[in-house]
Design a protein around this motif. Sequence first.
Motif, short mmCIF file in Angstrom:
data_model
loop_
_atom_site.label_atom_id
_atom_site.label_comp_id
_atom_site.label_asym_id
_atom_site.label_seq_id
_atom_site.Cartn_x
_atom_site.Cartn_y
_atom_site.Cartn_z
N ASP A 35 0.93 -1.28 0.09
CA ASP A 35 0.07 -0.06 -0.07
C ASP A 35 0.74 1.14 -0.06
O ASP A 35 2.10 1.09 0.56
CB ASP A 35 -0.91 -0.02 1.24
N LEU A 36 0.33 2.49 -0.51
CA LEU A 36 1.06 3.68 -0.61
C LEU A 36 0.67 4.41 0.75
O LEU A 36 -0.48 4.69 1.18
CB LEU A 36 0.73 4.47 -1.92
N ILE A 37 1.71 4.57 1.66
CA ILE A 37 1.07 5.26 2.92
C ILE A 37 1.78 6.65 3.07
O ILE A 37 2.89 7.08 2.70
CB ILE A 37 1.78 4.30 4.04
N PHE A 38 0.99 7.40 3.68
CA PHE A 38 1.43 8.93 3.89
C PHE A 38 1.15 9.05 5.60
O PHE A 38 0.06 8.58 6.17
CB PHE A 38 0.62 9.98 3.45
N ASP A 39 2.05 9.72 6.19
CA ASP A 39 2.04 10.18 7.62
C ASP A 39 2.13 11.65 7.54
O ASP A 39 3.15 12.10 7.06
CB ASP A 39 3.17 9.24 8.19
N ILE A 40 1.14 12.24 8.30
CA ILE A 40 1.36 13.71 8.73
C ILE A 40 1.55 13.78 10.19
O ILE A 40 0.70 13.50 11.03
CB ILE A 40 0.43 14.34 8.27
N ASP A 41 2.77 14.13 10.62
CA ASP A 41 2.97 14.44 12.36
C ASP A 41 2.83 15.67 12.54
O ASP A 41 3.77 16.41 12.08
CB ASP A 41 4.22 13.55 12.45
N GLY B 44 3.15 23.17 13.70
CA GLY B 44 2.70 22.13 14.85
C GLY B 44 1.26 22.12 15.16
O GLY B 44 0.52 22.99 14.70
N GLY B 45 0.88 21.33 15.82
CA GLY B 45 -0.67 21.35 16.42
C GLY B 45 -1.31 20.21 15.53
O GLY B 45 -1.10 20.08 14.31
N LEU B 46 -2.15 19.56 16.43
CA LEU B 46 -3.02 18.47 15.59
C LEU B 46 -4.15 19.35 14.83
O LEU B 46 -4.46 18.52 13.67
CB LEU B 46 -3.93 17.54 16.73
N GLY C 108 -2.26 9.33 18.20
CA GLY C 108 -1.10 9.97 18.56
C GLY C 108 -0.90 11.52 18.31
O GLY C 108 -1.87 12.16 18.67
N ARG C 109 -0.17 11.95 17.54
CA ARG C 109 0.22 13.32 17.06
C ARG C 109 0.20 13.50 15.69
O ARG C 109 0.85 14.39 14.90
CB ARG C 109 1.57 13.45 17.64
N GLY C 110 -0.69 12.78 14.93
CA GLY C 110 -0.88 12.92 13.49
C GLY C 110 -2.19 11.98 12.88
O GLY C 110 -2.98 11.41 13.66
N TYR C 111 -1.94 11.68 11.60
CA TYR C 111 -2.97 11.07 10.67
C TYR C 111 -2.22 10.71 9.64
O TYR C 111 -1.06 10.94 9.09
CB TYR C 111 -3.75 12.40 10.09
N HIS D 140 3.15 18.85 4.31
CA HIS D 140 4.24 18.18 5.07
C HIS D 140 4.15 16.70 5.45
O HIS D 140 3.91 16.57 6.56
CB HIS D 140 4.39 19.14 6.39
N VAL D 141 4.56 15.90 4.37
CA VAL D 141 4.38 14.41 4.67
C VAL D 141 5.67 13.94 5.17
O VAL D 141 6.82 14.78 5.32
CB VAL D 141 4.06 13.87 3.45
N ASP D 142 5.60 12.89 5.85
CA ASP D 142 6.87 12.32 6.39
C ASP D 142 7.55 11.49 5.24
O ASP D 142 7.14 10.43 5.11
CB ASP D 142 6.61 11.24 7.68
N PRO D 143 8.56 11.83 4.64
CA PRO D 143 9.14 11.29 3.51
C PRO D 143 9.57 9.74 3.65
O PRO D 143 9.24 8.85 2.89
CB PRO D 143 10.22 11.92 3.23
N PRO D 144 10.12 9.51 4.72
CA PRO D 144 10.75 7.93 4.95
C PRO D 144 9.59 7.00 5.14
O PRO D 144 9.73 5.96 4.65
CB PRO D 144 11.36 8.07 6.20
N VAL D 145 8.42 7.47 5.57
CA VAL D 145 7.15 6.54 5.63
C VAL D 145 6.67 6.26 4.33
O VAL D 145 6.22 4.93 3.97
CB VAL D 145 6.05 7.33 6.46
N THR D 146 6.48 7.19 3.45
CA THR D 146 5.87 7.10 2.03
C THR D 146 6.96 6.07 1.18
O THR D 146 6.49 5.16 0.45
CB THR D 146 5.47 8.04 1.44
N ALA D 147 8.12 6.56 1.30
CA ALA D 147 9.29 5.74 0.56
C ALA D 147 9.54 4.39 0.97
O ALA D 147 10.05 3.44 0.02
CB ALA D 147 10.69 6.64 0.55
#
Length: 354
Positions: free
Chosen positions: A94-100, A107-109, A139-142, A258-265
């Motif tokens: 699956d292609l995953i994206f994480d925004i922390d 910042g902020g949820l 936790g701190r993201g989606y 602002h996605v977390d690059p290592p998560v998607t890659a």
Amino acid sequence: MDTITKSYLKQKFSEYYSRNGVYTPGRFETREWAFVNVDSIPEFIMHRHIAFQNEIELRGYLMKNTPLHAYFSSAYYEKPDAEKMDDKGWKGADLIFDIDADHLPRGGLEEAKKQIVRLYDLLESDFGIEDMMLVFSGGRGYHIHVHDEEFLALGSAERREIVDYVSLNGVSYDNLMLQSTQYSRISGCMAKILENAIKRDLLTEIFRIKKKTADNLKDIFARNREKIYSGDFRTLPRTVRKSMEIVFEKCVDAIRVHVDPPVTADVKRLIRLPGSLHGKTSLRVTPLDRDGIEEFEPFRDAVVFGDEQVRVRVLSNVKFKLKGEEFRLRAGKHELPEYAAVFLICRNRALYGW
């Protein structure tokens, strides 16, 4: 964390899993599963290379072992329970994206929620993605899980290109006139700022130009509005074009995600299981609808425990808000609603009992 507190936490998590189901991902039997058990606290010891044949096996594991954290692989494997990664036989992911929230400039949820909505809409409009799931991480993201078939075989390099696209990496003011969706968004944002400044008569203040130049600019904009919205600023006065480079940067910041690059890659990523509990907050890892996410409040809607009073020893002064109630507690003995007690225990800010 003492033994009594661990036992209480394990009991509460077990009660949750006995009453609630969890998300069962597609290609279920090809996924690797991983868990962190309560007994491992304060260490974060992950038990992985686990496979289940069906939902019943997973549910049985959750109830028997009561993990503090539960994960499954974004990847599909021929042998998901193989101990060595090279022996698993990768079949796709699956292609995953994480925004922390902690990685965002502001910042902020709440900002993280805005970012994930922007990303969801962009993936839908620019990539034509139809099968994806929005998730609050607990936790701190989606997260976003993309299940469309055409993305499953992508390697890390291709996935990084998608990150570059949504993050607007490499865009340049000099390339504004390129015919691309992202440059069109940026130039449209810039032209709108300029037009709003004209309408509000703020050109001299915002662009630091003389009144004569401002009056001239109004006429130029009226005659060339369509060109300017397309990113062609050649008709603008030189001093204004120089200022538009600053406006460009502001628009890039406003549009990029602002996605977390290592998560998607990562094509072998372990991701939190929707429907499970986040062991550092006790909040539910919550699947969300695009239409419902706007009203979603994590510290209200992802709280799963009840109001029964529980005795705890708070370890240090703490302030937090759950289910609409604000708590300001000094270190010491307190009776708290169960949901607040479990939250503090998971945050390592309290122990169970007096």
